[in-house]
Each structure stands twice: as structure tokens, then as C-alpha cells.
Write an enzyme that holds these catalytic residues in place. Structure first.
Site, PDB file in Angstrom:
ATOM      1  N   ASP A  91       0.857  -1.023  -0.078  1.00  0.00           N
ATOM      2  CA  ASP A  91       0.009   0.183  -0.095  1.00  0.00           C
ATOM      3  C   ASP A  91       0.876   1.302   0.027  1.00  0.00           C
ATOM      4  O   ASP A  91       1.987   1.058   0.274  1.00  0.00           O
ATOM      5  CB  ASP A  91      -0.883   0.024   1.236  1.00  0.00           C
ATOM      6  CG  ASP A  91      -1.755   1.139   1.480  1.00  0.00           C
ATOM      7  OD1 ASP A  91      -2.348   1.738   0.555  1.00  0.00           O
ATOM      8  OD2 ASP A  91      -1.660   1.725   2.654  1.00  0.00           O
ATOM      9  N   ASP A  93      -0.149   5.049   1.120  1.00  0.00           N
ATOM     10  CA  ASP A  93      -0.308   5.880   2.184  1.00  0.00           C
ATOM     11  C   ASP A  93      -0.103   5.029   3.625  1.00  0.00           C
ATOM     12  O   ASP A  93      -0.900   4.042   3.799  1.00  0.00           O
ATOM     13  CB  ASP A  93      -1.891   6.468   2.236  1.00  0.00           C
ATOM     14  CG  ASP A  93      -1.778   7.416   1.051  1.00  0.00           C
ATOM     15  OD1 ASP A  93      -1.590   8.461   1.036  1.00  0.00           O
ATOM     16  OD2 ASP A  93      -2.424   6.927  -0.162  1.00  0.00           O
TER      17      ASP A  93
END
Length: 292
Positions: A91, A93
Site C-alpha cells: 500500500d 499511504d
């Protein structure tokens, strides 16, 4: 089917596992004490602050002992090697980078607190991700497009250990995928800068140099992340055990469930509970020690 709690291996029949303990301030003395608690046959240094305990027994209290000392622990199958991987996905963020880009964009629109509150709800799995994103992006309507560059240059920082992990992937010819419920403005720049093989993210609508408060196309949610991961693994001909997924939020869980090894990175409890391993204190380079 048997499902590990975070920090535990998924043992096969007769499979040997080692206890890996690591943390920014982990010491050999702590490793020796833990080896005594777990009845380990030997202690091997993986680095200055990481140790593998051979033959340790999975006893009650080890997890609490490690947590009290801010140490990450993991039960790692003997013989699992990083060099054997074909795909590593993560991922963006609050995983690859330390910030939530949309929260930082919100600060420029004086909406950071409102947006951050919705982000937290979404990451905990309390509200539907696509709906949460639409609500947050709507609060950015009218923001100057140039603010995206300001956030990239002034706020965006890589998580500790990210560059070491990425360099190890390149060295071992492991393909890298960056997936995000965030925005292509940031994933595109990180792909070029760090050498990711592919990305998946949302596209912000811009008209006349200003954000419209809308997202173009289909929103990247948990299902989209998982589908992208599956497609890339299939394209590479990667077996399940040759894949890793790293994430922090509820919208990473479906992707993480596709991977042979899933790693919860400084994650929400709902994610830690379902991951193969959790890293709460170590840098992203701590992933390498889970394959030692």
C-alpha cells in the site's frame, strides 16, 4: 482452514519454525532472555537489532513480553528465503510513505480534521471505502492543482527502511507493485523515483487548474487491490508462497489474503489480527528478516 494471528507462522505438518525478534533498539541480551523463555536451541544475529531464535517453542506470554519491550516477533518457517519471492506488493499511504496524502491535501483546504476523521473510520473498516473516498474528495473541491506538488515535495516522506527493502527487491529480481486508494499523482511519481514495476490508484478530476471534488473512473477499493495483485502474480507465474503483500488498513485485507505472506505494517487491529506477521516498531527493512 488454519489462520495465523499476527506474528505467528502458518505451520505445515512437521514444519520447523524459528522465532524472529527485532526492533529499533533490540539487543542481544533481550534475544538471549527470550531464547531462555522459549527454550530456543540457538540465537543467531540477523543484524544489529534483529535475531533469529532456532527451536523456540510457541509459549503463552512471548507476545506480551515482546510488546512490553517494543519488539516485533514472528514465527518464521525454516528455509523461507527472500530471494525466492517473485512479487512484493504494498500500500502507499501510511505504508510506503508516512502520511495519508488526502489528509495533507485537506490541510490546504482547511479540511484536514474532517477528512482525517473519515480516513480513520475507513481504515478501521467502519465505513465503506468508496463512499469514504467520495466524501473526502468532495471536501477538496476548488483546491488549486499545484497543491498536489506542494504535498509531494513538502510533506511526503518514505517510511523508515523503505529504500532498503526496495533495493533488496531489485537485487533479487522481485517485481514490485504499489497499490493505493490514494491518487495517481503520487503513485506515478513514486513509481518513477523508486522503480516500481506497476501501480494502481485513483485519478483526481481537474478542471481549469482546480480539483473538482470528483474521482475519475472506478474507485480503487479492496477488491480492486486484490484483483490487481492476482493479475500481476498470474502474469509473473508466481506461486502463492512466492508473493508478499504489505498494508495497514482494512482496504488492504483482501489483497493481503491473496498473498503467501501478509505483513501488517504499523496497522489497525483489524489488519494485525488477520495478517501472517505484524511490524509495529521495526522499519520496512524488517520485512527482510522475516525471510532469514
Amino acid at each position: 482452514s488454519w489462520r495465523a494471528r499476527a506474528g505467528e507462522a502458518r505451520p505445515g505438518r512437521g514444519e520447523e519454525v524459528n522465532l524472529v525478534v527485532q526492533g529499533p533498539a533490540a539487543t542481544a541480551a533481550q534475544a538471549a532472555e527470550l531464547a531462555a523463555i522459549g527454550g530456543a536451541a540457538a540465537t543467531n544475529a540477523l543484524g544489529p537489532h534483529a535475531f533469529s531464535l532456532t527451536g523456540a517453542v510457541q509459549r503463552d506470554g512471548i507476545a506480551d513480553w515482546c510488546a512490553a519491550r517494543r519488539l516485533d516477533h514472528a514465527w518464521v518457517p525454516e528455509g523461507r528465503r527472500f530471494a525466492n519471492l517473485r512479487l512484493l506488493a504494498m500500500d502507499m499511504d501510511s505504508t510506503l510513505i508516512t502520511i495519508e496524502c488526502i489528509d495533507e491535501l485537506g490541510s490546504f483546504a482547511n479540511m484536514k480534521d474532517r477528512i482525517a476523521a473519515i480516513t480513520s473510520q475507513a481504515m478501521r473498516g467502519e465505513i465503506d471505502y468508496p463512499e469514504s473516498l467520495r466524501r473526502r474528495v468532495a471536501l477538496l473541491a476548488g483546491l488549486d492543482e499545484e497543491v498536489l506538488q506542494d504535498v509531494y515535495e513538502e510533506k511526503l516522506r518514505l517510511s523508515p527502511g523503505a529504500e532498503t527493502l526496495i533495493e533488496s527487491c531489485k537485487k533479487n529480481n522481485i517485481s514490485m507493485l504499489l497499490v493505493s486508494g490514494g491518487f495517481s499523482f503520487f503513485t506515478g511519481r513514486l513509481k518513477q523515483r523508486l522503480g516500481f514495476d506497476d501501480t494502481l490508484s485513483n485519478v483526481l478530476d481537474v478542471e481549469g487548474g482546480k480539483l473538482t471534488g470528483r474521482v475519475l473512473g472506478t474507485i480503487v477499493d479492496a477488491q480492486a487491490k486484490a484483483a490487481k495483485f492476482r493479475q500481476m502474480a498470474q502474469r509473473l507465474g508466481a506461486a502463492r508462497e512466492q508473493t508478499v503483500a504489505i498494508g495497514d488498513g482494512a482496504n488492504d485485507l483482501k489483497m493481503m489474503a491473496e498473498a503467501g505472506t501478509s505483513i501488517a505494517w504499523r496497522a489497525k487491529p483489524v489488519v494485525r489480527a488477520k495478517a501472517t506477521h505484524a511490524l509495529d516498531y521495526s522499519g520496512l527493512d524488517g520485512v527482510l528478516n522475516l525471510f532469514a
